[in-house]
Write a protein that holds these residues in place. Structure first.
Motif, short mmCIF file in Angstrom:
data_model
loop_
_atom_site.label_atom_id
_atom_site.label_comp_id
_atom_site.label_asym_id
_atom_site.label_seq_id
_atom_site.Cartn_x
_atom_site.Cartn_y
_atom_site.Cartn_z
N CYS A 251 38.73 -72.12 18.75
CA CYS A 251 37.30 -72.11 19.08
C CYS A 251 36.48 -72.74 17.97
CB CYS A 251 36.84 -70.68 19.33
SG CYS A 251 37.72 -69.86 20.67
N THR A 264 32.87 -76.23 30.71
CA THR A 264 33.17 -74.80 30.62
C THR A 264 33.98 -74.31 31.81
OG1 THR A 264 31.03 -74.35 31.67
CG2 THR A 264 31.11 -74.30 29.26
N ILE A 287 34.89 -63.24 27.39
CA ILE A 287 33.93 -63.82 26.44
C ILE A 287 33.46 -62.76 25.44
CG2 ILE A 287 31.62 -64.81 26.22
CD1 ILE A 287 33.67 -66.82 27.10
N SER A 300 33.76 -71.97 23.49
CA SER A 300 34.48 -71.05 24.37
C SER A 300 35.98 -71.21 24.21
CB SER A 300 34.09 -71.32 25.83
OG SER A 300 32.71 -71.13 26.02
#
Length: 629
Positions: A251, A264, A287, A300
């Motif tokens: 990330c 995404t 998340i 993400s």
């Protein structure tokens, strides 16, 4: 426009229905890929022209379609997957409603070439907009099925205007075929654009899972992948959950090297019972799990999960395009999965590397002062043995935090007060000072009372004591279920206030046994045991006599230890006084008959310690709060 209701014509009905099922070219492709997988194909080739609007051609090597099925193949509500509605409870295939091919026919020109596995020749079949066969001829072809869709939305110009012909539709198609390739190892997939004869996607039959993920994301992701295995809970219907997640370094690195342009939609790939779906509740939980470990600037993570849930617990018939499903115990299942992800991330969260603008690497040490906002009871004998002398880092679960109004700097609580017992001038409430000290000293010196106090002290949980010392009352959430809201630091908690008050009143009664204040019942209103028992339908002579006899035998103990005075009158007892545990709060008069009944029937008078404990618990139950809103 007239206000007369009339039935729509069949053509309009079919176009409206088709517009709900086929929204863009990606819906056609998804439905046809699933049909090919259902047919047992090991090779699926896709060809598109003008991003699927001009032509979509999908070819597989599955079992093919029997000649006897040609007539009903593109008719609405015609399917081989289910016979009755109850079959949806155990559906294990993709297409089951008989709407996809019918909808495609309505808004395009559909042609099919198929050779069934037991036939010696293949057939080419053309369909009209209402699903009828308009042309059929034999020809030579390999086993399998090929669908050719020409001029999508040619008769629905409004839909064409609302859609884009640019790269956005093409990206959706590439994403779709890439995700199905990830979840279907052993099947080869390819995507080719006919305008420039360019191969946009190619995945061989023997490609590994890592290879397929690299094709979806990028080639550098492979060094960050972690396997997620052996997640299951049969009680919740979760048969198995397996997949791939990225570690924490991915990330950060993807942020530093500006790879955030990756859609995404690519980063979260979920399959439930091999069905590609969007699961918002699972996405949010994941998340939030990663956010506990990562800075706000991190991108993400990539997560691919394949869940196998008991088909009886899954409702697949909730969305026209079948991109969403509902399943029972979704929150609990998500928490189990995220708990495993959290354990994996914690095990590797020793140090991480962050690249700054000067291309220097610096180790990142995770914060150790974050604590969980949840707590639970445990006995004093339980101890945590640290691994190699280091305490594990605890992370705050953001999903458990609820923000309140920032303008409210201080939340105050004023308890509700009731006076349901008769406390008129003819009968007064006595203070605790009026209780004789001899009885108090005798009770406090009993070995059984000391043991009960010691038991409470041994079970005390320091964090829970600290929580109640610092918490603020917010309000009632559900009076029926007796749930209130309490705030402690940043946490907003739902508590069962009835259970908490029951424990509190028990402990208060134990600390003050033999020294209670008293509620003195009015002399003008004789409250007899028989009258109280009649209110809860205890009228049988034997039962009533037995209860009165038990209370008669123990009335001296009730009076000395608990402030409950019974006055004998013939074959009955009059209740004169009742214990006051806490000032400015009077228990419910309606619950008094149950207290008297339970004191006679629910208390073991053979053992002193058990007897005192059970009487105190019955008094605490009588005091248990029931808010009236």
């Amino acid at each position: 426009m007239s206000g007369i209701i009339k039935q729509l014509d069949k053509d309009t009905i079919n176009k409206i229905a088709a517009g709900e099922i086929i929204i863009s070219p990606i819906n056609c492709i998804k439905e046809l890929i699933e049909n090919s997988i259902d047919a047992g194909a090991t090779k699926i080739d896709l060809f598109i022209q003008n991003n699927g609007f001009k032509m979509i051609k999908i070819q597989d090597n599955g079992t093919g379609i029997e000649k006897s099925n040609f007539a009903l193949l593109c008719k609405r509500f015609c399917t081989s997957k289910i016979n009755t509605y109850d079959d949806l409870k155990s559906i294990a295939t993709f297409g089951f409603r008989g709407e996809a091919l019918s909808s495609i026919c309505t808004i395009s020109n559909l042609k099919m070439i198929t050779k069934y596995k037991d036939d010696v020749i293949a057939y080419e079949v053309e369909y009209s907009s209402n699903g009828d066969v308009v042309n059929k001829k034999p020809l030579a072809a390999n086993q399998g099925t090929t669908f050719v869709i020409n001029d999508l939305f040619y008769n629905v110009p409004s839909r064409l205007k609302s859609l884009s012909y640019t790269k956005q539709e093409l990206k959706k198609i590439v994403d779709c075929i890439s995700k199905y390739a990830i979840n279907n190892q052993g099947i080869s997939f390819s995507l080719k654009r006919l305008e420039d004869n360019k191969m946009l996607y190619s995945c061989k039959e023997n490609s590994t899972l890592d290879d397929r993920i690299r094709l979806l994301i990028n080639s550098s992701i492979s060094k960050f992948l972690i396997n997620l295995e052996d997640v299951h809970d049969e009680d919740l219907g979760l048969i198995k959950c397996e997949g791939i997640i990225t570690n924490l370094s991915y990330c950060n690195e993807s942020t530093q090297f500006k790879k955030t342009s990756i859609s995404t939609n690519k980063m979260m790939v979920f399959f439930i019972n091999n069905r590609l779906i969007d699961c918002e509740v699972l996405r949010k939980h994941i998340i939030q799990t990663y956010n506990a470990f990562l800075p706000k600037t991190a991108s993400s993570p990539f997560v691919y999960l394949s869940l196998f849930i008991n088909p009886e617990n899954v409702d697949v018939n909730v969305h026209p395009t079948k991109k969403e499903v509902y399943f029972i115990n979704d929150e609990e299942i998500c928490e189990i999965i995220c708990g495993n992800i959290k354990s994996i991330l914690q095990s590797q969260d020793v140090s991480r590397t962050f690249q700054d603008n000067t291309k220097l690497t610096q180790p990142f040490q995770p914060q150790s002062n974050l604590i969980t906002d949840s707590f639970k009871y445990r006995s004093k004998t339980e101890e945590f043995v640290p691994d190699q002398g280091k305490l594990p880092t605890e992370y705050r679960n953001e999903s458990k935090l609820v923000r309140v109004d920032a303008s409210q700097s201080n939340l105050s609580f004023k308890p509700l007060r009731y006076t349901t017992l008769n406390t008129s001038s003819t009968g007064s409430i006595l203070s605790e000072d009026s209780v004789q000290s001899d009885s108090s000293n005798e009770c406090q010196n009993l070995e059984s009372v000391k043991n009960l106090k010691l038991e409470i002290d041994n079970l005390a949980y320091p964090e829970l004591i600290k929580f109640f010392s610092n918490c603020k009352y917010v309000g009632i959430i559900d009076a029926e279920k007796r749930i209130c809201a309490m705030q402690c630091d940043l946490g907003l908690y739902m508590l069962d206030y009835a259970s908490i008050c029951s424990v509190m009143f028990y402990q208060l009664a134990l600390r003050n046994i033999g020294a209670f204040g008293l509620y003195k019942i009015s002399c003008s209103e004789a409250v007899t045991v028989k009258k109280l028992l009649s209110k809860i339908n205890i009228t049988e002579h034997a039962d009533v006599h037995g209860i009165i006899s038990t209370l008669e035998d123990m009335k001296d103990m009730f009076n000395d230890y608990f402030g409950i005075e019974f006055e004998s009158t013939g074959d009955d007892l009059i209740v004169r006084t009742l214990p006051m545990i806490i000032q400015e709060y009077t228990p419910s008069k309606e619950k008094l008959p149950l207290l008297i009944y339970r004191l006679a029937k629910r208390v073991n008078y053979d053992d002193e310690q058990i007897c005192l404990q059970e009487i105190l618990r019955q008094i605490a139950l009588w005091y248990k709060i029931r808010f009236q809103i």
